[in-house]
Design an enzyme around this catalytic site. Structure first.
Site, PDB file in Angstrom:
ATOM      1  CD  GLU A 217      -3.005  -0.940   2.269  1.00 40.80           C
ATOM      2  OE1 GLU A 217      -4.257  -1.469   1.907  1.00 40.80           O
ATOM      3  OE2 GLU A 217      -2.841  -0.278   3.362  1.00 40.80           O
TER       4      GLU A 217
ATOM      5  CG  HIS B  38      -9.078   6.081   1.061  1.00 45.66           C
ATOM      6  ND1 HIS B  38      -8.973   5.783  -0.132  1.00 45.66           N
ATOM      7  CD2 HIS B  38      -8.506   5.100   1.763  1.00 45.66           C
ATOM      8  CE1 HIS B  38      -8.265   4.650  -0.261  1.00 45.66           C
ATOM      9  NE2 HIS B  38      -8.214   4.063   0.894  1.00 45.66           N
TER      10      HIS B  38
ATOM     11  NE  ARG C  35      -4.591   5.944   2.925  1.00 44.84           N
ATOM     12  CZ  ARG C  35      -5.230   4.938   3.568  1.00 44.84           C
ATOM     13  NH1 ARG C  35      -5.816   5.355   4.893  1.00 44.84           N
ATOM     14  NH2 ARG C  35      -5.194   3.757   3.616  1.00 44.84           N
TER      15      ARG C  35
ATOM     16  CG  HIS D   9     -10.405   6.317   5.126  1.00 49.30           C
ATOM     17  ND1 HIS D   9     -11.077   5.486   4.994  1.00 49.30           N
ATOM     18  CD2 HIS D   9      -9.016   5.862   5.532  1.00 49.30           C
ATOM     19  CE1 HIS D   9     -10.570   4.413   5.121  1.00 49.30           C
ATOM     20  NE2 HIS D   9      -9.590   4.251   5.501  1.00 49.30           N
TER      21      HIS D   9
ATOM     22  NE  ARG E 153      -5.319   5.513   9.639  1.00 55.91           N
ATOM     23  CZ  ARG E 153      -5.661   4.518   8.751  1.00 55.91           C
ATOM     24  NH1 ARG E 153      -4.830   3.591   8.370  1.00 55.91           N
ATOM     25  NH2 ARG E 153      -6.544   4.800   7.688  1.00 55.91           N
TER      26      ARG E 153
HETATM   27  C1  SIN Z   1      -7.547   1.017   2.270  1.00 59.05           C
HETATM   28  O1  SIN Z   1      -7.757  -0.401   2.056  1.00 59.05           O
HETATM   29  O2  SIN Z   1      -7.104   1.526   1.422  1.00 59.05           O
HETATM   30  C2  SIN Z   1      -7.536   1.526   3.500  1.00 59.05           C
HETATM   31  C3  SIN Z   1      -6.632   1.070   4.354  1.00 59.05           C
HETATM   32  C4  SIN Z   1      -6.434   2.009   5.626  1.00 59.05           C
HETATM   33  O3  SIN Z   1      -7.196   3.012   5.905  1.00 59.05           O
HETATM   34  O4  SIN Z   1      -5.124   1.774   6.399  1.00 59.05           O
END
Ligand code: SIN
Length: 532
Positions: free
Chosen positions: A124, A240, A286, A347, A382
């Site tokens: 991620e 998000h 993010r 988010h 975060r």
């Molecule tokens: C996601 O799956 O993009 C969210 C993961 C997160 O908020 O840490």
């Protein structure tokens, strides 16, 4: 602002338990399961027991298990995303205690995806390694299902749904009891317990568009604030980058793991744009991706951008991301052929009730865990998939602390009487709620400035003045008051931070300043306890 939103008297039903846990997501249920089995634990859920932010989590849980990875890399990535405000010691706790808690979670029956006999690791944004363990794209649901099932089997744990926590009663900064609204009967109850663990989640519902469930109205933070706890880092609200933008659904998350597996962002002209914003492109932190999308939407006069994963096969996508695949298909989007329309949405809140390394707040016997807390780990932004992990690591720490000390603490036997004040209003508060959401969306979103924040502050102060006149007699009224209290705190914290850092971006102060490498905290001025 009133210290207590509702009153209680000698006729209010009183129930005793050793530990009261507010919230049935990962932070609440895992804490409950880690507490010694000789201690009586009661978990209260605001709505149905399976409604929580955790249950909606897709991506996974970050843990440094892969070849060439280590807690040190995980620590460095967390600090990098946190933009200078993460608490170094707390981050070390998080990354060093991750593995043991994941093992515990597996022992509790949680099934993560495997590959070649090992936990499968995905990637991620802003992680330098593949380190996200997952259960396809419904990790949160898998975790919740298994933790709730284990909780139900434990003789010392009781679960109740439709229980709305209104206020905690305190004396001399010490927790005494909790006032609850039983939504089924409409009656208030008092839970007397040695400890209370607030694990009630965040405040996404302060915004018009959010990936959060309906319960996320900042109740736990508002309750703790009224009781005299400190709220920290409240200006840092994470958007998000990729939430589905469809006329029938604007809250469904398209997991960052989709970008982790190579999906690219395109603007409404079909052009890729992330390389214009950051060398990490789609996998930049993010806040950077959300702002880049916001900027492209502005440039192209469009309400959304597009996520393109069409280079992967239908078979791969339907197996790796079944929830996303099927949800999009329901809306006529075949993600193996079509671009997915997405836009940023609220988010996660990095701020919350300030806690120490055992999850303790400044109120004796009140702990906070998960999104409602501010351990300082996330700083200004975060890192993906650190939130479920934080719930585990600090849930375990809280449980250990309670298990070690509970024999020295006694349930308070005193009867507390709290008088009510205000006028009875019966008209719905839905218009006030709409105004709060609109104000936050328009002025306290991804990009902020003094003018917008001052406008928002004025509206929120007026809203609070109106709500202060109420004698609260419904959950909707109490919830709206909580939203206004937290909204005002987010706004005033954002006004005070005259710089840009992480998720807090101000067009009038675009630079990150050393003089602001500090936390903004909020504490209620007078915390007199109006009980007798
Ligand atoms: C996601 O799956 O993009 C969210 C993961 C997160 O908020 O840490």
């Amino acid at each position: 602002m009133k210290r207590y939103l509702v009153g209680v008297d000698k006729n209010t039903e009183t129930i005793e338990t050793d530990v009261l846990i507010i919230g049935s997501g990962i932070a609440g249920t895992y804490t409950a399961l880690c507490i010694s089995e000789n201690i009586k634990v009661t978990i209260l859920a605001k709505e149905a027991i399976d409604v929580s932010n955790t249950a909606l989590a897709q991506g996974g849980i970050a843990v440094s298990l892969g070849d060439g990875d280590s807690p040190t890399y995980h620590h460095n990535d967390t600090l990098f995303a946190g933009a200078g405000l993460s608490d170094d010691d707390m981050v070390w706790l998080l990354v060093n205690e991750a593995k043991d808690n994941i093992k515990n979670l597996c022992d509790l029956g949680v099934k993560f995806d495997m590959s070649d006999g090992m936990l499968d690791l995905t990637k991620e944004a802003a992680h330098s390694k593949r380190r996200i363990i997952h259960a396809k794209d419904f990790t949160g649901k898998e975790v919740c299902d298994k933790l709730l099932a284990s909780s139900k089997k434990r003789n010392n744990i009781t679960l109740h749904e439709n229980m709305f926590a209104i206020d905690i009663i305190t004396e001399n900064q010490t927790y005494k009891a909790t006032i609850i609204l039983d939504q089924k009967t409409g009656k208030k109850k008092i839970y007397k317990s040695k400890y209370v663990v607030c694990a009630s989640g965040g405040f996404g519902q302060l915004y018009q568009i959010t990936s959060n469930p309906i319960i996320a109205t900042g109740d736990g933070m508002a309750m703790a604030y009224r009781a005299g706890a400190t709220l920290q880092d409240m200006e840092f609200v994470q958007f998000h980058p990729t939430v589905l933008f469809h006329k029938k659904d604007k809250s469904f998350l398209i997991s960052e793991a989709v970008r982790g597996e190579g999906a690219v962002l395109r603007n409404s002209f079909g052009e890729q744009f992330m390389s214009n914003y950051d060398e990490l492109k789609e996998l930049a932190p993010r806040d950077i991706v959300a702002r880049a999308i916001f900027s492209e939407m502005g440039k192209t006069q469009s309400d959304c951008v597009y996520l393109d994963i069409t280079f992967k096969s239908r078979k791969y996508l339907s197996e790796r991301f079944p929830k996303i695949f099927n949800t999009c298909l329901k809306y006529g989007i075949d993600i193996s052929k079509d671009y997915i329309p997405v836009a940023p949405a609220e988010h996660y809140c990095m701020g919350g009730i300030k806690t120490d390394l055992t999850g303790k707040t400044e109120i004796d016997r009140l702990y906070a865990c998960g999104e409602v807390s501010c351990t300082g780990i996330h700083g200004a932004n975060r890192l993906a998939s650190n939130s479920l992990l934080e719930g585990l690591v600090f849930g375990k720490r809280i449980a250990n602390d309670i298990s070690m000390n509970h024999l020295r603490v006694h349930i308070d036997k005193k009867n507390y009487l709290i008088s009510e004040s205000g006028e009875t209003y019966s008209q719905p508060v839905s218009e006030i709620e709409k105004r709060i959401k609109k104000t936050m969306n328009q002025n306290v979103g991804i990009v902020r400035d003094e003018k917008g924040l001052k406008t928002a502050k004025k509206i929120m102060d007026e809203t609070l003045d109106i709500l202060n006149l109420y004698k609260y007699n419904s959950m909707a009224q109490i919830q709206t008051a909580n939203m206004a209290i937290i909204g005002e705190i987010v706004i005033s914290s954002a006004l005070a931070r005259k710089e840009s850092r992480g998720a807090h971006f101000r067009t009038d102060y675009p630079n990150t300043l050393d003089s602001f490498k500090k936390h903004i905290t909020k504490k209620r001025e007078e915390s007199n306890d109006e009980t007798f």
